[in-house]
Write a protein that holds these residues in place. Sequence first.
Motif, PDB file in Angstrom:
ATOM      1  N   ASP A 187       0.871  -1.169   0.000  1.00 53.73           N
ATOM      2  CA  ASP A 187       0.000   0.000   0.000  1.00 53.73           C
ATOM      3  C   ASP A 187       0.911   1.223   0.000  1.00 53.73           C
ATOM      4  O   ASP A 187       2.131   1.083  -0.064  1.00 53.73           O
ATOM      5  CB  ASP A 187      -0.939  -0.012   1.211  1.00 53.73           C
ATOM      6  N   ALA A 188       0.336   2.383   0.078  1.00 52.34           N
ATOM      7  CA  ALA A 188       1.142   3.602   0.054  1.00 52.34           C
ATOM      8  C   ALA A 188       0.403   4.719   0.767  1.00 52.34           C
ATOM      9  O   ALA A 188      -0.806   4.658   0.975  1.00 52.34           O
ATOM     10  CB  ALA A 188       1.431   4.012  -1.391  1.00 52.34           C
ATOM     11  N   LEU A 189       1.162   5.748   1.121  1.00 52.04           N
ATOM     12  CA  LEU A 189       0.600   6.987   1.646  1.00 52.04           C
ATOM     13  C   LEU A 189       0.792   8.052   0.583  1.00 52.04           C
ATOM     14  O   LEU A 189       1.915   8.307   0.144  1.00 52.04           O
ATOM     15  CB  LEU A 189       1.305   7.408   2.936  1.00 52.04           C
ATOM     16  N   VAL A 190      -0.290   8.656   0.151  1.00 50.85           N
ATOM     17  CA  VAL A 190      -0.239   9.720  -0.856  1.00 50.85           C
ATOM     18  C   VAL A 190      -0.234  11.057  -0.125  1.00 50.85           C
ATOM     19  O   VAL A 190      -0.958  11.245   0.853  1.00 50.85           O
ATOM     20  CB  VAL A 190      -1.446   9.607  -1.807  1.00 50.85           C
ATOM     21  N   GLY A 191       0.601  11.976  -0.615  1.00 51.64           N
ATOM     22  CA  GLY A 191       0.728  13.262   0.050  1.00 51.64           C
ATOM     23  C   GLY A 191       1.707  13.235   1.211  1.00 51.64           C
ATOM     24  O   GLY A 191       1.713  14.117   2.056  1.00 51.64           O
ATOM     25  N   PHE A 192       2.544  12.207   1.234  1.00 50.02           N
ATOM     26  CA  PHE A 192       3.585  12.048   2.249  1.00 50.02           C
ATOM     27  C   PHE A 192       4.917  11.910   1.539  1.00 50.02           C
ATOM     28  O   PHE A 192       4.990  11.477   0.390  1.00 50.02           O
ATOM     29  CB  PHE A 192       3.346  10.799   3.104  1.00 50.02           C
ATOM     30  N   CYS A 193       5.994  12.275   2.237  1.00 50.62           N
ATOM     31  CA  CYS A 193       7.341  12.084   1.702  1.00 50.62           C
ATOM     32  C   CYS A 193       8.198  11.461   2.791  1.00 50.62           C
ATOM     33  O   CYS A 193       7.780  11.339   3.931  1.00 50.62           O
ATOM     34  CB  CYS A 193       7.930  13.388   1.194  1.00 50.62           C
ATOM     35  N   ARG A 194       9.407  11.105   2.395  1.00 45.89           N
ATOM     36  CA  ARG A 194      10.332  10.450   3.323  1.00 45.89           C
ATOM     37  C   ARG A 194      11.652  11.212   3.290  1.00 45.89           C
ATOM     38  O   ARG A 194      12.617  10.776   2.685  1.00 45.89           O
ATOM     39  CB  ARG A 194      10.537   9.021   2.858  1.00 45.89           C
ATOM     40  N   ARG A 240       4.549  10.272  -2.609  1.00 46.32           N
ATOM     41  CA  ARG A 240       4.017   8.953  -2.253  1.00 46.32           C
ATOM     42  C   ARG A 240       5.095   8.193  -1.484  1.00 46.32           C
ATOM     43  O   ARG A 240       6.259   8.183  -1.875  1.00 46.32           O
ATOM     44  CB  ARG A 240       3.652   8.228  -3.542  1.00 46.32           C
ATOM     45  N   VAL A 241       4.680   7.541  -0.416  1.00 48.01           N
ATOM     46  CA  VAL A 241       5.565   6.659   0.345  1.00 48.01           C
ATOM     47  C   VAL A 241       4.992   5.249   0.233  1.00 48.01           C
ATOM     48  O   VAL A 241       3.867   4.998   0.661  1.00 48.01           O
ATOM     49  CB  VAL A 241       5.663   7.086   1.827  1.00 48.01           C
ATOM     50  N   ASP A 242       5.756   4.351  -0.384  1.00 49.00           N
ATOM     51  CA  ASP A 242       5.325   2.963  -0.523  1.00 49.00           C
ATOM     52  C   ASP A 242       5.670   2.185   0.737  1.00 49.00           C
ATOM     53  O   ASP A 242       6.676   2.462   1.395  1.00 49.00           O
ATOM     54  CB  ASP A 242       5.996   2.324  -1.736  1.00 49.00           C
ATOM     55  N   GLY A 243       4.820   1.232   1.057  1.00 50.10           N
ATOM     56  CA  GLY A 243       5.040   0.406   2.226  1.00 50.10           C
ATOM     57  C   GLY A 243       4.101  -0.774   2.235  1.00 50.10           C
ATOM     58  O   GLY A 243       3.637  -1.226   1.182  1.00 50.10           O
ATOM     59  N   MET A 244       3.814  -1.255   3.420  1.00 54.13           N
ATOM     60  CA  MET A 244       2.917  -2.395   3.617  1.00 54.13           C
ATOM     61  C   MET A 244       1.874  -2.038   4.659  1.00 54.13           C
ATOM     62  O   MET A 244       2.151  -1.260   5.574  1.00 54.13           O
ATOM     63  CB  MET A 244       3.702  -3.608   4.129  1.00 54.13           C
ATOM     64  N   VAL A 245       0.693  -2.620   4.514  1.00 59.11           N
ATOM     65  CA  VAL A 245      -0.348  -2.502   5.532  1.00 59.11           C
ATOM     66  C   VAL A 245      -0.551  -3.874   6.143  1.00 59.11           C
ATOM     67  O   VAL A 245      -0.716  -4.869   5.433  1.00 59.11           O
ATOM     68  CB  VAL A 245      -1.669  -1.981   4.934  1.00 59.11           C
ATOM     69  N   PHE A 246      -0.498  -3.908   7.471  1.00 57.21           N
ATOM     70  CA  PHE A 246      -0.676  -5.152   8.213  1.00 57.21           C
ATOM     71  C   PHE A 246      -1.930  -5.059   9.065  1.00 57.21           C
ATOM     72  O   PHE A 246      -2.183  -4.019   9.688  1.00 57.21           O
ATOM     73  CB  PHE A 246       0.524  -5.392   9.134  1.00 57.21           C
TER      74      PHE A 246
END
Length: 97
Positions: free
Chosen positions: A33-40, A53-59
């Motif tokens: 999943d990802a967070l839109v409107g976020f940065c790293r 966009r920050v890509d990641g995982m949803v658990f």
Amino acid sequence: MDSTKLYLFACGSFKQAAVQEQVFGRQLAGKPDALVGFCREPFVRPSGILNDRVDGMVFEVTDADLAAADAYEPPNYRRSKVRTASGLLAWVYLRQS
């Protein structure tokens, strides 16, 4: 979408199987999943820019899992609710100033 389920968005250490075993006592099942409107830069934070966009995982997690995650995260990180790109309402740890 089941509003009674709890979700944790992870893009860092919680994606690692060894950290999951240490913190939760098991490996978590997740999906990308990802967070839109976020940065790293250098940590995950809202940017307000829709192209970020920050890509990641949803658990899927339990209340006990969230309590364990709270204890694991440093004191300058706080758990916040966010809407993921897939539409899930998930918890994420954001660094506080």
